[in-house]
Design a protein around this motif. Structure first.
Motif, PDB file in Angstrom:
ATOM      1  N   LEU A   1      31.919  55.548  37.161  1.00 30.66           N
ATOM      2  CA  LEU A   1      32.038  56.414  35.992  1.00 30.66           C
ATOM      3  C   LEU A   1      33.137  57.453  36.164  1.00 30.66           C
ATOM      4  CD1 LEU A   1      29.404  54.970  35.191  1.00 30.66           C
ATOM      5  CD2 LEU A   1      28.602  57.141  34.258  1.00 30.66           C
ATOM      6  N   ARG A   2      33.324  57.929  37.412  1.00 32.36           N
ATOM      7  CA  ARG A   2      34.436  58.864  37.662  1.00 32.36           C
ATOM      8  C   ARG A   2      35.769  58.175  37.443  1.00 32.36           C
ATOM      9  NH1 ARG A   2      31.296  60.350  42.185  1.00 32.36           N
ATOM     10  NH2 ARG A   2      32.674  59.165  43.581  1.00 32.36           N
ATOM     11  N   LYS A   3      35.924  56.986  37.995  1.00 33.55           N
ATOM     12  CA  LYS A   3      37.180  56.251  37.847  1.00 33.55           C
ATOM     13  C   LYS A   3      37.460  55.930  36.384  1.00 33.55           C
ATOM     14  CE  LYS A   3      37.488  54.014  42.391  1.00 33.55           C
ATOM     15  NZ  LYS A   3      37.539  52.715  43.111  1.00 33.55           N
ATOM     16  N   ALA A   4      36.413  55.636  35.653  1.00 35.44           N
ATOM     17  CA  ALA A   4      36.568  55.294  34.235  1.00 35.44           C
ATOM     18  C   ALA A   4      36.781  56.515  33.356  1.00 35.44           C
ATOM     19  CB  ALA A   4      35.345  54.521  33.757  1.00 35.44           C
TER      20      ALA A   4
ATOM     21  N   VAL B   1      39.430  48.110  31.737  1.00 36.38           N
ATOM     22  CA  VAL B   1      38.094  47.764  32.192  1.00 36.38           C
ATOM     23  C   VAL B   1      38.060  47.984  33.692  1.00 36.38           C
ATOM     24  CG1 VAL B   1      36.355  45.953  32.442  1.00 36.38           C
ATOM     25  CG2 VAL B   1      37.733  46.079  30.349  1.00 36.38           C
ATOM     26  N   PHE B   2      37.085  48.738  34.144  1.00 32.65           N
ATOM     27  CA  PHE B   2      36.973  49.088  35.554  1.00 32.65           C
ATOM     28  C   PHE B   2      35.927  48.174  36.198  1.00 32.65           C
ATOM     29  CE2 PHE B   2      38.662  52.611  33.272  1.00 32.65           C
ATOM     30  CZ  PHE B   2      39.560  53.220  34.130  1.00 32.65           C
TER      31      PHE B   2
ATOM     32  N   ILE C   1      41.091  47.401  36.316  1.00 28.14           N
ATOM     33  CA  ILE C   1      41.333  48.353  37.403  1.00 28.14           C
ATOM     34  C   ILE C   1      40.225  48.209  38.440  1.00 28.14           C
ATOM     35  CG2 ILE C   1      41.565  50.808  37.990  1.00 28.14           C
ATOM     36  CD1 ILE C   1      42.543  51.240  35.105  1.00 28.14           C
ATOM     37  N   GLY C   2      40.650  48.045  39.686  1.00 26.70           N
ATOM     38  CA  GLY C   2      39.685  47.866  40.770  1.00 26.70           C
ATOM     39  C   GLY C   2      39.802  46.471  41.339  1.00 26.70           C
TER      40      GLY C   2
END
Length: 360
Positions: free
Chosen positions: A22-25, A4-5, A275-276
């Motif tokens: 959305l890029r990171k995910a 989960v970002f 994440i984050g």
């Protein structure tokens, strides 16, 4: 391990932050960009009450993020409820200029010209829907073979404690008789997630926690600025993380626990990779509470009046309760409480001021 970002954001950067989220995910690695993709926003109330509905920056940021990742065939599907008007909701919540700006066609699951309701034969045994709808489970034919991206908010719910990605399928996949399921609402959400995993090539959620809803949701809440945005391909995990942030134990919430036990996603916070932002110690200390409508609903769906459900909700008597809920929310709570709360919020908060700047 599910991922989960989570990001912190602010009004000045929120559109760029959604694209970065959305890029990171890795949304274009989880969903096939060549497959048509449905945006399923959340209109819990047609009035522009922040925390109750998908925010315009959530909608716009997600569209920008998807387009940046190569998604070209994007549509939005709206549903209505017996107390919510989809056309009024998308207008007052300022979605229409966004759809027009980015050329996003909007379809309505209650319009025959847009889609038909067809019988679905589940591939695996469901928990409750075959008993609730013995004549057969019907879902919109338009949903088959398409990705779906859910756009829920971080908020409480009078019947499910919290509501998010899993609950967001409720209006899209079930017709106006969806209230038949309220006494088994947790099991229903699990069944709907199983159906989604059968009919969609990919399922993704982008959740807005910029303004969160504390109290008796999904409408009559206290909007609170929290500045978070979340994304995940695991609908159970993102709901679990949001629930943990709100101050609830995810596995104490039946729909999360049941989905976890059935292997439809991860509901144990300890098994989720966040994440984050570090949210392990985040606790909004939210509480659900009650309102006039929820007290009656609790008595009928879960309490001493449960034996009267068929009489009250499967006969013309249901129209009395539909009118009662509509009148309470639209003609009592909104003009005397909700509208005032929102006017104050729009004048005195950063996110309220951003909402004012969106074209209506």
């Amino acid at each position: 391990m599910s991922k989960v970002f989570v990001m912190k954001t602010k009004p000045k950067t929120v559109l760029n932050d959604y694209q970065q989220l959305l890029r990171k995910a890795n949304v274009n690695g989880i969903l096939d960009p060549t497959v048509p993709t449905i945006l399923k926003d959340n209109i819990s109330w047609h009035f522009p009450y922040l925390s109750a509905n998908s925010t315009p920056w959530q909608l716009e940021g997600t569209i920008l993020g998807l387009k940046q990742q190569g998604f070209k065939k994007i549509s939005c599907v709206q549903n209505e409820t017996v107390v919510t008007n989809a056309f009024k909701g998308e207008k007052l919540n300022k979605y229409l200029p966004i759809f027009k700006k980015y050329n996003i066609p909007v379809l309505y699951n209650f319009k025959d010209a847009d889609m038909k309701w067809v019988f679905h034969q589940p591939k695996k045994k469901l928990l409750v829907l075959p008993e609730v709808f013995p004549e057969g489970i019907r879902i919109p034919d338009y949903f088959y073979g398409k990705n779906v991206v859910h756009l829920p908010t971080v908020k409480c719910h009078i019947y499910t404690t919290t509501t998010g990605a899993m609950k967001n399928a409720f209006g899209g996949l079930l017709n106006t008789k969806r209230h038949y399921t309220h006494s088994v609402i947790h099991e229903t959400l699990v069944d709907l997630l199983q159906i989604q995993q059968e009919i969609h090539p990919g399922v993704f959620a982008v959740m807005d926690g910029t303004v969160c809803g504390n109290g008796p949701g999904p409408r009559t809440m206290i909007p609170i600025e929290k500045d978070y945005i979340l994304a995940s391909a695991d609908q159970v995990a993102i709901d679990a993380v949001a629930s943990k942030m709100m101050g609830f134990e995810p596995l104490d919430i039946p729909y999360i626990r049941l989905a976890h036990e059935r292997g439809l996603g991860i509901g144990d916070f300890r098994q989720i990779e966040v994440i984050g932002e570090d949210v392990e110690k985040v606790n909004f200390q939210f509480r659900v509470g009650d309102n006039l409508a929820s007290r009656f609903g609790d008595a009928v769906w879960f309490g001493p009046l449960r034996s009267l459900q068929n009489l009250l909700f499967r006969t013309p008597l249901v129209n009395l309760f539909i009118f009662g809920s509509f009148f309470y929310h639209d003609y009592l709570w909104w003009p005397f409480k909700g509208k005032r709360k929102m006017e104050h919020f729009k004048k005195n908060t950063r996110w309220g001021q951003l909402f004012e700047r969106y074209e209506g």
